[in-house]
Scaffold this active site. Structure first.
Site, PDB file in Angstrom:
ATOM      1  N   ASP A 120      21.016  30.922   0.580  1.00 18.20           N
ATOM      2  CA  ASP A 120      20.584  31.631  -0.625  1.00 18.20           C
ATOM      3  C   ASP A 120      19.123  32.007  -0.397  1.00 18.20           C
ATOM      4  O   ASP A 120      18.233  31.181  -0.583  1.00 18.20           O
ATOM      5  CB  ASP A 120      20.724  30.717  -1.849  1.00 18.20           C
ATOM      6  CG  ASP A 120      20.336  31.430  -3.138  1.00 18.20           C
ATOM      7  OD1 ASP A 120      20.487  32.662  -3.206  1.00 18.20           O
ATOM      8  OD2 ASP A 120      19.876  30.753  -4.064  1.00 18.20           O
ATOM      9  N   GLU A 132      23.475  35.668   0.808  1.00 14.53           N
ATOM     10  CA  GLU A 132      23.645  36.465  -0.403  1.00 14.53           C
ATOM     11  C   GLU A 132      23.190  37.899  -0.168  1.00 14.53           C
ATOM     12  O   GLU A 132      22.128  38.139   0.401  1.00 14.53           O
ATOM     13  CB  GLU A 132      22.854  35.857  -1.575  1.00 14.53           C
ATOM     14  CG  GLU A 132      23.155  36.588  -2.882  1.00 14.53           C
ATOM     15  CD  GLU A 132      22.415  36.000  -4.073  1.00 14.53           C
ATOM     16  OE1 GLU A 132      22.516  34.777  -4.291  1.00 14.53           O
ATOM     17  OE2 GLU A 132      21.739  36.769  -4.779  1.00 14.53           O
ATOM     18  N   ASP A 175      19.242  26.596  -5.943  1.00 13.65           N
ATOM     19  CA  ASP A 175      19.330  27.344  -4.681  1.00 13.65           C
ATOM     20  C   ASP A 175      20.201  26.608  -3.671  1.00 13.65           C
ATOM     21  O   ASP A 175      20.900  27.230  -2.873  1.00 13.65           O
ATOM     22  CB  ASP A 175      17.930  27.547  -4.088  1.00 13.65           C
ATOM     23  CG  ASP A 175      16.934  27.967  -5.139  1.00 13.65           C
ATOM     24  OD1 ASP A 175      16.613  29.154  -5.208  1.00 13.65           O
ATOM     25  OD2 ASP A 175      16.484  27.094  -5.913  1.00 13.65           O
TER      26      ASP A 175
END
Lengths: 177, 177
Positions: B7, B68, B141
């Protein structure tokens, strides 16, 4: 001092190396463009840019790398790739200890033409004159990379002295606490 | 298959490694966060992230890295750093030949919770259940990185088969030209 200017981009990444110092004539060392094809995934394109920037750093051993500062409000369709290409270029320089500086497009325009809102043609023309070239470097990304290098040579000294003064002052203030 | 989910972020970069395959239980291998301080220049922060991602790749030898997908319309104040952290992570994987995949936040939410508009708490809860953990991984996260890895394990097979079929078809069409 020798500066590598980089106009970051995923499709075309302008590269320009200039030798010079404040108050003395500038000289062109090398200029070109790293290209990657949009048919490849972004990570393969970024690896190609990394290899290209590393090759330029190896060959020219610049004292500093000047990269265009990217703003989130820039052209949305290409902004992510441009930001990532700039990030890779920063990492290539930083991990070998070469100082990095970011200059905004208007700083570059103001430095080479005296007008922060100059157009691309005017910047290209001034780069051609300042480096005493026979023709304008093409594509525009190549000329922009040279303009970044020139900007850094002309602004670099003053900016570095200012940063050093601020750091020294911060150290003093810290010591008195 | 073993997947490293990332992330991306400049201040906190979530890292999560999951082992698993479609239709079999998933297992947590490692989870954590790479942190860099905002007092450093962006290029030093990116070099720190590069070193961190390389260390995770060295240690866990994942079969794929799932990152991501960042959109230009995301939060403007941090978007440039996030895009650049994602770019560095992609390069770390791609230059050692580890396959990279990008998944959108809604793909991740839909994969782990069945709802593409699930909130962070719901994603964290499902990650905790799917990996049979005693507590929700923190910060968010870290949980998001695990959710990315799980998404890739569950979507990866189908997506890869589709891509292979498209590539094979393109090859056939090309051969007939």
């Amino acid at each position: 001092m020798r500066v590598l200017g980089i106009d970051p981009g995923l499709t075309r990444c302008g590269m320009g190396v200039v030798d010079g110092s404040i108050g003395r004539p500038l000289s062109l060392v090398d200029v070109g463009v790293l290209r990657t094809t949009s048919s490849l995934p972004v990570w393969e394109r970024l690896v190609t840019i990394e290899k290209g920037v590393d090759a330029w750093l190896d060959e020219h051993q610049p004292d500093a790398v000047a990269i265009e500062r990217i703003f989130a409000r820039s052209d949305v369709s290409t902004i992510m790739g441009t930001a990532q290409a700039a990030g890779i270029a920063m990492v290539c320089a930083a991990r070998r200890g070469v100082p990095v500086a970011l200059h905004t497009p208007s700083e570059v325009k103001a430095a080479v033409s005296g007008n922060g809102r100059a157009d691309k043609a005017q910047v290209g023309l001034m780069v051609t004159r300042l480096l005493r070239l026979d023709a304008m470097p093409k594509p525009a990304d190549a000329a922009d990379a040279l303009a970044l290098a020139i900007t850094h040579i002309w602004r670099g000294g003053a900016q570095n002295r200012l940063e050093a003064a601020v750091a020294a002052q911060a150290l003093k203030v810290g010591a008195h606490k």
